[in-house]
Write a protein that holds these residues in place. Structure first.
Motif, PDB file in Angstrom:
ATOM      1  N   THR A 345      38.766  18.453 -36.264  1.00 36.79           N
ATOM      2  CA  THR A 345      40.074  17.875 -35.969  1.00 36.79           C
ATOM      3  C   THR A 345      39.975  16.898 -34.805  1.00 36.79           C
ATOM      4  N   VAL A 346      40.474  15.690 -34.998  1.00 38.23           N
ATOM      5  CA  VAL A 346      40.426  14.662 -33.958  1.00 38.23           C
ATOM      6  C   VAL A 346      41.508  14.937 -32.922  1.00 38.23           C
ATOM      7  N   THR A 347      41.091  15.094 -31.655  1.00 34.95           N
ATOM      8  CA  THR A 347      42.064  15.346 -30.575  1.00 34.95           C
ATOM      9  C   THR A 347      42.148  14.176 -29.593  1.00 34.95           C
ATOM     10  N   GLU A 348      41.102  13.356 -29.525  1.00 39.35           N
ATOM     11  CA  GLU A 348      41.137  12.139 -28.701  1.00 39.35           C
ATOM     12  C   GLU A 348      40.436  11.032 -29.469  1.00 39.35           C
ATOM     13  N   LEU A 349      41.001   9.804 -29.363  1.00 43.27           N
ATOM     14  CA  LEU A 349      40.493   8.699 -30.178  1.00 43.27           C
ATOM     15  C   LEU A 349      40.761   7.372 -29.475  1.00 43.27           C
ATOM     16  N   PRO A 350      39.789   6.451 -29.443  1.00 38.08           N
ATOM     17  CA  PRO A 350      40.056   5.125 -28.880  1.00 38.08           C
ATOM     18  C   PRO A 350      41.121   4.395 -29.693  1.00 38.08           C
ATOM     19  N   THR A 351      41.837   3.514 -29.053  1.00 37.88           N
ATOM     20  CA  THR A 351      42.830   2.718 -29.761  1.00 37.88           C
ATOM     21  C   THR A 351      42.144   1.572 -30.509  1.00 37.88           C
ATOM     22  N   GLN A 352      42.879   0.981 -31.441  1.00 35.83           N
ATOM     23  CA  GLN A 352      42.341  -0.179 -32.148  1.00 35.83           C
ATOM     24  C   GLN A 352      42.117  -1.322 -31.173  1.00 35.83           C
ATOM     25  N   ASP A 353      42.991  -1.454 -30.168  1.00 38.64           N
ATOM     26  CA  ASP A 353      42.808  -2.507 -29.161  1.00 38.64           C
ATOM     27  C   ASP A 353      41.521  -2.288 -28.376  1.00 38.64           C
ATOM     28  N   ALA A 354      41.196  -1.032 -28.097  1.00 44.05           N
ATOM     29  CA  ALA A 354      39.955  -0.744 -27.381  1.00 44.05           C
ATOM     30  C   ALA A 354      38.739  -1.110 -28.224  1.00 44.05           C
ATOM     31  N   LEU A 355      38.833  -0.858 -29.529  1.00 42.55           N
ATOM     32  CA  LEU A 355      37.745  -1.254 -30.434  1.00 42.55           C
ATOM     33  C   LEU A 355      37.598  -2.770 -30.457  1.00 42.55           C
ATOM     34  N   THR A 356      38.709  -3.467 -30.574  1.00 41.48           N
ATOM     35  CA  THR A 356      38.690  -4.920 -30.668  1.00 41.48           C
ATOM     36  C   THR A 356      38.137  -5.552 -29.399  1.00 41.48           C
ATOM     37  N   ALA A 357      38.272  -4.863 -28.271  1.00 39.97           N
ATOM     38  CA  ALA A 357      37.819  -5.408 -26.992  1.00 39.97           C
ATOM     39  C   ALA A 357      36.320  -5.242 -26.763  1.00 39.97           C
ATOM     40  N   ARG A 358      35.642  -4.535 -27.629  1.00 47.72           N
ATOM     41  CA  ARG A 358      34.198  -4.349 -27.465  1.00 47.72           C
ATOM     42  C   ARG A 358      33.457  -5.677 -27.689  1.00 47.72           C
ATOM     43  N   PRO A 359      32.245  -5.811 -27.114  1.00 47.76           N
ATOM     44  CA  PRO A 359      31.516  -7.092 -27.198  1.00 47.76           C
ATOM     45  C   PRO A 359      31.311  -7.579 -28.626  1.00 47.76           C
ATOM     46  N   GLY A 360      31.689  -8.839 -28.868  1.00 52.95           N
ATOM     47  CA  GLY A 360      31.418  -9.494 -30.135  1.00 52.95           C
ATOM     48  C   GLY A 360      32.330  -9.125 -31.287  1.00 52.95           C
ATOM     49  N   VAL A 361      33.306  -8.250 -31.067  1.00 54.01           N
ATOM     50  CA  VAL A 361      34.118  -7.756 -32.174  1.00 54.01           C
ATOM     51  C   VAL A 361      35.087  -8.844 -32.661  1.00 54.01           C
ATOM     52  N   VAL A 368      41.430   6.830 -39.089  1.00 50.24           N
ATOM     53  CA  VAL A 368      41.868   8.177 -38.732  1.00 50.24           C
ATOM     54  C   VAL A 368      42.787   8.080 -37.523  1.00 50.24           C
ATOM     55  N   ALA A 369      43.538   9.154 -37.295  1.00 46.02           N
ATOM     56  CA  ALA A 369      44.444   9.228 -36.155  1.00 46.02           C
ATOM     57  C   ALA A 369      44.278  10.587 -35.483  1.00 46.02           C
ATOM     58  N   VAL A 370      44.772  10.686 -34.267  1.00 42.74           N
ATOM     59  CA  VAL A 370      44.747  11.980 -33.572  1.00 42.74           C
ATOM     60  C   VAL A 370      45.491  13.008 -34.416  1.00 42.74           C
ATOM     61  N   GLY A 371      44.869  14.148 -34.611  1.00 43.73           N
ATOM     62  CA  GLY A 371      45.439  15.206 -35.440  1.00 43.73           C
ATOM     63  C   GLY A 371      44.847  15.269 -36.831  1.00 43.73           C
ATOM     64  N   ASP A 372      44.172  14.201 -37.256  1.00 43.80           N
ATOM     65  CA  ASP A 372      43.547  14.206 -38.577  1.00 43.80           C
ATOM     66  C   ASP A 372      42.347  15.146 -38.605  1.00 43.80           C
ATOM     67  N   VAL A 373      42.111  15.717 -39.767  1.00 45.31           N
ATOM     68  CA  VAL A 373      40.930  16.554 -39.976  1.00 45.31           C
ATOM     69  C   VAL A 373      39.889  15.706 -40.715  1.00 45.31           C
ATOM     70  N   VAL A 374      38.727  15.565 -40.110  1.00 42.05           N
ATOM     71  CA  VAL A 374      37.647  14.745 -40.664  1.00 42.05           C
ATOM     72  C   VAL A 374      36.690  15.630 -41.448  1.00 42.05           C
ATOM     73  N   GLY A 375      36.410  15.231 -42.676  1.00 42.76           N
ATOM     74  CA  GLY A 375      35.439  15.953 -43.494  1.00 42.76           C
ATOM     75  C   GLY A 375      34.033  15.432 -43.271  1.00 42.76           C
ATOM     76  N   ASP A 376      33.150  15.708 -44.187  1.00 42.06           N
ATOM     77  CA  ASP A 376      31.761  15.277 -44.085  1.00 42.06           C
ATOM     78  C   ASP A 376      31.659  13.810 -44.484  1.00 42.06           C
ATOM     79  N   LEU A 377      31.446  12.934 -43.515  1.00 38.72           N
ATOM     80  CA  LEU A 377      31.403  11.500 -43.759  1.00 38.72           C
ATOM     81  C   LEU A 377      30.008  11.009 -44.106  1.00 38.72           C
ATOM     82  N   THR A 378      29.042  11.935 -44.251  1.00 36.69           N
ATOM     83  CA  THR A 378      27.675  11.532 -44.578  1.00 36.69           C
ATOM     84  C   THR A 378      27.402  11.571 -46.074  1.00 36.69           C
ATOM     85  N   THR A 379      28.394  11.913 -46.892  1.00 36.74           N
ATOM     86  CA  THR A 379      28.139  12.080 -48.325  1.00 36.74           C
ATOM     87  C   THR A 379      28.147  10.771 -49.098  1.00 36.74           C
ATOM     88  N   SER A 380      28.755   9.711 -48.543  1.00 42.89           N
ATOM     89  CA  SER A 380      28.817   8.429 -49.236  1.00 42.89           C
ATOM     90  C   SER A 380      28.934   7.302 -48.220  1.00 42.89           C
TER      91      SER A 380
END
Length: 419
Positions: A345-361, A368-380
């Motif tokens: 379960t995601v309890t803390e997450l960077p904002t989209q603005d924080a992602l966009t501010a990273r070098p070269g983005v 996903v959002a805070v509160g979402d349950v993340v499954g196995d993301l390695t399957t595909s």
């Protein structure tokens, strides 16, 4: 940079197109050319699609089953023959669309080509007969028959008509093969399977346009990690390789792509092809008659000012390509990445603005959002928590920025494991 005239509709009044499956960008590209679009979507997506609108008519049926699509059209008083073109923007429905279109005489992809684009065994045999380097392979009909297939060395096991590296495994010996067979049986996966030799080298994605049998455009990008490594935590993404820095690679890849597409009978449309590169050797891996996934379309737009969805729509509508005879070398590199998280379960997450501010983005999307349950993301390879597009002066700097971004994203996120 070349600016393509994609905003002004082309006069093709009353041109009706049936899309089996859907992608918003594909529908928008057809509508910009004044096409009248009907899209067949899975019932569980129908409500969402109807809210999107996009200028299309939405019909609910399983788009992977030709009989379901034919039946729902009949219930609406229509048939595939009522449309000027039947097409698919996605991997899993290419053959369904071609079957219906072939019966009606209006398929965007000929039936034999669609079979070769979907069935990996047929595809590799077609390429092999054309004299191109490709992994040796065989089909194993049922899951129990996998036991012992790796007795002579490492092999890769994958669904014959798979996509996105799902259910794809590298196994090194007979014991591992028996263990895999048991695990797949427990998961209810019964086959058939393609078993192919393991090919050394780094993996590249090749995206392009072919019209009337002539290769009009290609872009070569290097995957951050070979796609099979995503199951072990590898990164799903790529960095484009400027042709000015890699002229010989582009020449060899272009020659292989032209011959492979001819062998598959695919003469008109867009394609997403993968190869392994080992020194001077370029080995065919797989090919799809569609736009590449992830942020490939944005990568091509920023690299070459090419609107690949517009080129796809033009091929469906049998309109001329908008590509100039020669595209300028873009210089620099553009890459994308699918950012992943551990399960929980995601309890803390960077904002989209924080992602966009990273070098070269250039572009960032959170899935996903805070509160979402993340499954196995390695399957595909298509699964993600976010996706980001990055640019830089060369592929080395872009690759480094993407890897740093992945680590930063994980460090900036808190996921509570599921009990």
């Amino acid at each position: 940079m070349v600016t393509q005239p994609v905003d002004a509709p082309v006069a093709v009044a009353d041109r009706e197109v049936l899309i089996v499956g859907w992608k918003a960008k594909a529908i928008k590209a057809l509508v910009r050319h004044a096409a009248v679009v009907t899209s067949v979507v899975d019932p569980h997506e129908a409500a969402k699609c109807r809210k999107l609108g996009l200028g299309a008519t939405w019909v609910a049926a399983d788009p992977t089953r030709a009989e379901d699509v034919a039946a729902v059209l009949a219930r609406h008083g229509r048939s595939a023959g009522d449309f000027d073109a039947v097409c698919s923007p996605t991997e899993l429905t290419v053959l369904t669309a071609s079957l219906l279109g072939a019966a009606a005489g209006n398929s965007a992809i000929p039936l034999d080509a669609a079979v070769a684009l979907r069935d990996k065994a047929v595809q590799k045999e077609s390429v092999r007969r054309a004299g191109l380097p490709v992994a040796s392979c065989r089909v194993v009909a049922t899951t129990p028959d996998l036991a012992g297939v790796a007795a002579d060395g490492p092999v890769v096991v994958k669904p014959v008509c798979g996509a996105g590296s799902a259910d794809t495994y590298e196994i090194g010996d007979a014991e591992a093969a028996e263990s895999l067979a048991a695990r797949l049986t427990e998961q209810g996966l019964h086959g058939p399977w393609l078993v192919e030799e393991f090919i050394d080298g780094w993996e590249a994605q090749v995206d392009g346009v072919i019209r009337d049998g002539r290769l009009r455009f290609i872009s070569v990008s290097r995957y951050l990690d070979n796609l099979i490594r995503i199951h072990d935590g590898g990164l799903a993404g790529s960095a484009s390789l400027p042709s000015a820095r890699h002229p010989e690679l582009y020449r060899r890849v272009g020659e292989l792509a032209s011959r492979a597409l001819a062998a598959l009978g695919f003469e008109d449309g867009v394609f997403h092809l993968e190869v392994f590169v080992n020194g001077e050797d370029v080995v065919f891996s797989e090919c799809g008659g569609r736009v590449g996934g992830a942020l490939t379309d944005e990568q091509l737009r920023h690299c070459f000012d090419v609107d690949i969805y517009d080129e796809w729509a033009r091929s469906v509508l049998r309109l001329p390509s908008a590509l100039p005879e020669q595209l300028p070398d873009p210089g620099g590199s553009v890459g994308y990445i699918h950012l992943t998280l551990p399960q929980g379960t995601v309890t803390e997450l960077p904002t989209q603005d924080a992602l966009t501010a990273r070098p070269g983005v250039l572009h960032a999307e959170l899935d996903v959002a805070v509160g979402d349950v993340v499954g196995d993301l390695t399957t595909s390879s298509h699964l993600r928590a976010a996706r980001v597009l990055v640019h830089g002066p060369d592929e080395e700097s872009v690759t480094e920025d993407l890897r740093k971004l992945s680590q930063w994203f994980r460090n900036a996120t808190v996921v509570v494991p599921t009990p």
